[in-house]
Write a protein that holds these residues in place. Structure first.
Motif, short mmCIF file in Angstrom:
data_model
loop_
_atom_site.label_atom_id
_atom_site.label_comp_id
_atom_site.label_asym_id
_atom_site.label_seq_id
_atom_site.Cartn_x
_atom_site.Cartn_y
_atom_site.Cartn_z
N GLU A 132 0.82 -1.22 0.00
CA GLU A 132 0.00 0.00 0.00
C GLU A 132 0.85 1.27 0.00
O GLU A 132 0.33 2.37 0.16
N ALA A 133 2.15 1.09 -0.18
CA ALA A 133 3.07 2.24 -0.05
C ALA A 133 3.73 2.58 -1.38
O ALA A 133 3.60 1.86 -2.36
N GLU A 134 4.46 3.70 -1.37
CA GLU A 134 5.37 4.00 -2.46
C GLU A 134 6.72 3.39 -2.09
O GLU A 134 7.18 3.56 -0.96
N ASN A 135 7.31 2.67 -3.01
CA ASN A 135 8.58 2.01 -2.73
C ASN A 135 9.65 2.46 -3.72
O ASN A 135 9.33 2.93 -4.81
N GLY A 136 10.88 2.25 -3.32
CA GLY A 136 11.97 2.60 -4.21
C GLY A 136 13.28 2.09 -3.65
O GLY A 136 13.30 1.32 -2.68
N ILE A 155 7.62 4.44 1.60
CA ILE A 155 6.93 5.54 2.28
C ILE A 155 5.45 5.21 2.18
O ILE A 155 4.86 5.25 1.11
N TYR A 156 4.90 4.82 3.33
CA TYR A 156 3.49 4.49 3.39
C TYR A 156 2.71 5.73 3.82
O TYR A 156 3.04 6.39 4.81
N HIS A 157 1.68 6.10 3.08
CA HIS A 157 0.75 7.14 3.52
C HIS A 157 -0.57 6.93 2.80
O HIS A 157 -0.66 6.14 1.84
N CYS A 216 11.92 -3.63 -4.73
CA CYS A 216 11.52 -2.23 -4.54
C CYS A 216 11.86 -1.34 -5.72
O CYS A 216 11.30 -0.26 -5.86
N ILE A 217 12.74 -1.79 -6.58
CA ILE A 217 13.08 -0.96 -7.75
C ILE A 217 11.87 -0.82 -8.68
O ILE A 217 11.78 0.12 -9.47
N LYS A 218 10.90 -1.71 -8.52
CA LYS A 218 9.68 -1.60 -9.33
C LYS A 218 8.67 -0.61 -8.74
O LYS A 218 7.59 -0.42 -9.29
#
Ligand code: ZN
Ligand code: ZN
Length: 412
Positions: A41-45, A365-367, A383-385
């Motif tokens: 449910e987060a933005e990943n990187g 970064i989950y929000h 997480c690169i995706k």
């Protein structure tokens, strides 16, 4: 009401795929339902904490995560150790990170006294009298203090010249070197340091506690290895965390160095009651401290050291298990208590090589309004995706400020 942020830094989180774990990294192999659910449910990187190809130390890694460029703000590790050990520093004080070690026949046999500080406190207390004599002989002040396990700090006040070598080269089974002056003016500084180190060797060899250590099968504490030379310089007021970002933050950690970096940038700090900074960390103490401080601060940082120590000791299975504990005992309990959750590391530490590497670390970064993507498992490779893409450490705080409704808009 401003959004509440939990920012969790797992030290040395990134790792290499390991045969022992079916060619997975410890993070990939770990069963971590809470972290993976958040990641979905987060933005990943992924984050190059300093820059591509640069191997971060824990101090420079943390400065970068706080958003401070290291070429401008890094003053050396020793000052951070000192600040984090509650030593008052004044401009110009000379500090070192210390490893209490074991030397035998001039060879460094153990840089970390078995990571066991049995008897060290007593030896240091009894050594104080000798330090007092050196102080009055040279008209200086000496502070020698232990931290977690084998770690400690040495501060000398009243010295003006600093151009000297150090004696900790991160290696064992090598000959121990004297501290050398690199110019004529620094000869006295080198002499003082050698006097402290040599006196400690002579004194501690005969100490009762070292006899007890030997009986317990532990290496004696008989040597001071110094590194991370630092001359203290206070950060400009307008550059301190609260003035720079207009938010209030607290940093929770067990080990002094990390608390020191946080203090240096102006964050409030707390060592959770009962925390120990080891791979057997009391995670409940961090949970309690995070909840206690949530209402007072916009952002609560948590630093967990054990992941890094287990990698240095080349224990990938134990690192995996420790991540599983963090998932259950920390993230699982805190995930519903904050509006925004950041999870990342300060660098990668390979549990194959036993050292930090320049490989990037995963970040989430989950929000509430996250542009969630395709990441189902939080890991170095997956997480690169994610929708955050590839970041540098110093970019994280800026991204976070916008999520907190505190971003900087340019134009109208
Ligand atoms: Zn680290
Ligand atoms: Zn490390």
């Amino acid at each position: 009401m401003s959004k509440k942020v939990l920012f969790v830094i797992l030290d040395g989180l990134g790792d290499h795929p390991n045969k022992e774990l079916g060619n997975k990294t410890p993070l990939e192999a770990a069963k971590k339902p809470n972290i993976d659910k958040l990641a979905r449910e987060a933005e990943n990187g992924i984050v190059y904490v300093i820059d591509k190809g640069i191997i971060p130390g824990s101090d420079t890694g943390h400065l970068s995560l706080f958003g401070y460029e290291i070429d401008k703000y890094y003053i050396g590790r020793g000052s951070f150790e000192a600040l984090g050990s509650d030593i008052e520093l004044e401009e110009g004080d000379l500090s070192f990170r210390v490893n209490f070690a074991t030397v035998s026949n001039n060879i460094i046999v153990d840089r970390r006294i078995n990571r066991n500080d049995y008897g060290l406190e007593e030896i240091l207390n009894d050594f104080r009298g000798i330090l007092d004599k050196i102080e009055s002989e040279y008209g200086i002040k000496i502070i020698l203090k232990k931290g977690v396990e084998h770690r400690g700090v040495l501060v000398i006040k009243g010295i003006k010249e600093y151009n000297i070598t150090e004696n900790d080269i991160h290696e064992e089974n090598v000959k121990v070197e004297k501290i050398k002056a690199l110019d004529e003016k620094s000869r006295l500084t080198a002499e003082i340091l050698n006097k402290i180190i040599d006196s400690f060797y002579e004194f501690s060899e005969r100490h009762e506690k070292n006899k007890e250590r030997k009986e317990k099968g532990l290496n004696p504490v008989n040597y001071i290895l110094i590194r991370g030379k630092s001359v203290y310089k206070e950060l400009d007021k307008k550059e301190k965390f609260e003035n720079r970002y207009k938010i209030k933050g607290i940093f929770l950690a067990a080990a002094p160095m990390y608390l020191g970096v946080a203090k240096y940038v102006g964050l409030d700090t707390e060592k959770p009651l009962g925390s120990n900074g080891t791979a057997k960390e009391n995670l409940f103490s961090f949970y309690q401290s995070a909840i206690k401080n949530r209402d007072k601060y916009d952002i609560v940082f948590i630093h967990i050291k054990g992941t890094d120590s287990l990698s240095h000791d080349k224990k990938p299975r134990e690192k995996k298990k420790f991540i599983e504990r963090i998932d259950e005992e920390l993230i699982g309990k805190l995930k519903d208590e904050f509006d925004i959750i950041v999870l990342t590391g300060d660098h990668s530490t390979s549990s194959i090589l036993g050292r930090h590497t320049s490989d990037p670390v995963p970040i989430m970064i989950y929000h509430e309004n996250a542009r969630r993507g395709f990441v189902k498992n939080f890991s170095e490779r997956k997480c690169i995706k994610g929708t955050l893409g590839i970041l540098k450490g110093i970019e994280i705080m800026k991204i976070l400020l916008d999520k907190m409704e505190k971003g900087i808009m340019i134009g109208t």
